[in-house]
Design a protein around this motif. Structure first.
Motif, PDB file in Angstrom:
ATOM      1  N   TYR A   1     -63.864 -10.608  29.875  1.00 39.36           N
ATOM      2  CA  TYR A   1     -62.488 -10.879  29.453  1.00 39.36           C
ATOM      3  C   TYR A   1     -61.777 -11.599  30.594  1.00 39.36           C
ATOM      4  CZ  TYR A   1     -63.467  -7.463  25.823  1.00 39.36           C
ATOM      5  OH  TYR A   1     -64.015  -6.801  24.767  1.00 39.36           O
ATOM      6  N   PHE A   2     -61.257 -12.781  30.315  1.00 41.06           N
ATOM      7  CA  PHE A   2     -60.609 -13.590  31.332  1.00 41.06           C
ATOM      8  C   PHE A   2     -59.331 -12.924  31.818  1.00 41.06           C
ATOM      9  CE2 PHE A   2     -57.847 -17.141  32.661  1.00 41.06           C
ATOM     10  CZ  PHE A   2     -58.659 -17.706  33.625  1.00 41.06           C
ATOM     11  N   THR A   3     -59.150 -12.860  33.157  1.00 41.60           N
ATOM     12  CA  THR A   3     -57.944 -12.244  33.712  1.00 41.60           C
ATOM     13  C   THR A   3     -57.151 -13.154  34.636  1.00 41.60           C
ATOM     14  OG1 THR A   3     -59.230 -11.202  35.484  1.00 41.60           O
ATOM     15  CG2 THR A   3     -58.783  -9.879  33.505  1.00 41.60           C
ATOM     16  N   GLY A   4     -57.653 -14.344  34.951  1.00 43.09           N
ATOM     17  CA  GLY A   4     -56.801 -15.247  35.710  1.00 43.09           C
ATOM     18  C   GLY A   4     -57.503 -16.205  36.640  1.00 43.09           C
ATOM     19  N   LEU A   5     -56.677 -17.098  37.213  1.00 37.69           N
ATOM     20  CA  LEU A   5     -57.149 -18.093  38.160  1.00 37.69           C
ATOM     21  C   LEU A   5     -56.002 -18.578  39.013  1.00 37.69           C
ATOM     22  CD1 LEU A   5     -57.099 -21.700  37.403  1.00 37.69           C
ATOM     23  CD2 LEU A   5     -56.446 -20.250  35.518  1.00 37.69           C
ATOM     24  N   SER A   6     -56.353 -19.127  40.157  1.00 40.16           N
ATOM     25  CA  SER A   6     -55.378 -19.871  40.953  1.00 40.16           C
ATOM     26  C   SER A   6     -56.073 -21.032  41.657  1.00 40.16           C
ATOM     27  CB  SER A   6     -54.673 -18.965  41.970  1.00 40.16           C
ATOM     28  OG  SER A   6     -55.578 -18.552  42.977  1.00 40.16           O
ATOM     29  N   GLY A   7     -57.303 -21.308  41.277  1.00 39.04           N
ATOM     30  CA  GLY A   7     -58.068 -22.373  41.926  1.00 39.04           C
ATOM     31  C   GLY A   7     -57.881 -23.715  41.249  1.00 39.04           C
ATOM     32  N   GLY A   8     -58.114 -24.761  42.011  1.00 37.24           N
ATOM     33  CA  GLY A   8     -57.980 -26.109  41.475  1.00 37.24           C
ATOM     34  C   GLY A   8     -59.236 -26.616  40.785  1.00 37.24           C
TER      35      GLY A   8
END
Length: 191
Positions: free
Chosen positions: A51-58
């Motif tokens: 289950y996807f919970t997030g990102l902050s990468g480019g």
């Protein structure tokens, strides 16, 4: 006056419920420092789901898993997935060895949760238990760092929660359907 007060109360309650419904997993607490390595074993037999919970990468990352040394399908694009989106990684048997990985920028790099498999020898994954919320069930949250050499070691570039759910046996389906048919017949006779 009473109706406007009721509306205000309902609006406040809805706002509080929406906050509780989306409790994002805690971020890696020691940003800038390499996380200790984690190993994963299937806790039970069934479907392994992320289950996807997030990102902050480019970079664009896809998630995959290696089950007992065999790489599976890729999914959950970190730039196209929304919080709570899920992806079936495959079926597992209790005790199977699980090594998660991210495929960075269409195969430019691949980083595994097992540091010995990474070309740079760095740990690119951090894991912690997650209690769950309305969109993501309880499980293990795994967060990846997608920069070579560990980059900034913030482990926020692609994160997901994984869980193994049991797949009902065919006999269980037969019992369930038989029970429903019996209940239906009993209700028709009663009416």
């Amino acid at each position: 006056m009473i109706k406007s007060m009721q509306r205000l109360t309902l609006a406040a309650a809805a706002a509080l419920l929406s906050l509780a419904a989306h409790a994002v997993p805690d971020p890696y607490p020691n940003s800038g420092t390499q996380a200790p390595a984690s190993s994963f074993v299937a806790p039970s037999s069934g479907q392994l789901r992320a289950y996807f919970t997030g990102l902050s990468g480019g970079f664009t990352n896809l998630l995959g898993v290696r089950i007992n040394g065999v790489d599976g399908a890729l999914g959950l694009d970190n730039h196209a997935s929304a919080y709570g989106d899920s992806f079936l990684l495959g079926n597992v048997v209790a005790g199977d060895t699980l090594v998660f990985f991210i495929d960075v920028n269409a195969g430019t790099a691949r980083y595994y949760s097992d540091p010995s498999l990474n070309a740079d020898g760095v740990n690119h994954a951090w894991a912690a238990a997650y209690v769950g919320d309305a969109q993501v069930p309880a499980g293990i949250n795994v967060a990846f760092e997608d920069l070579p050499g560990g980059g900034d070691f913030n482990y926020r570039d692609h994160s997901f929660v994984f869980q193994v759910t049991a797949v009902p046996e065919p006999a269980a389906w037969v019992l369930l359907l038989g029970g429903m048919a019996g209940l239906s017949a009993w209700r028709r006779r009663r009416d």
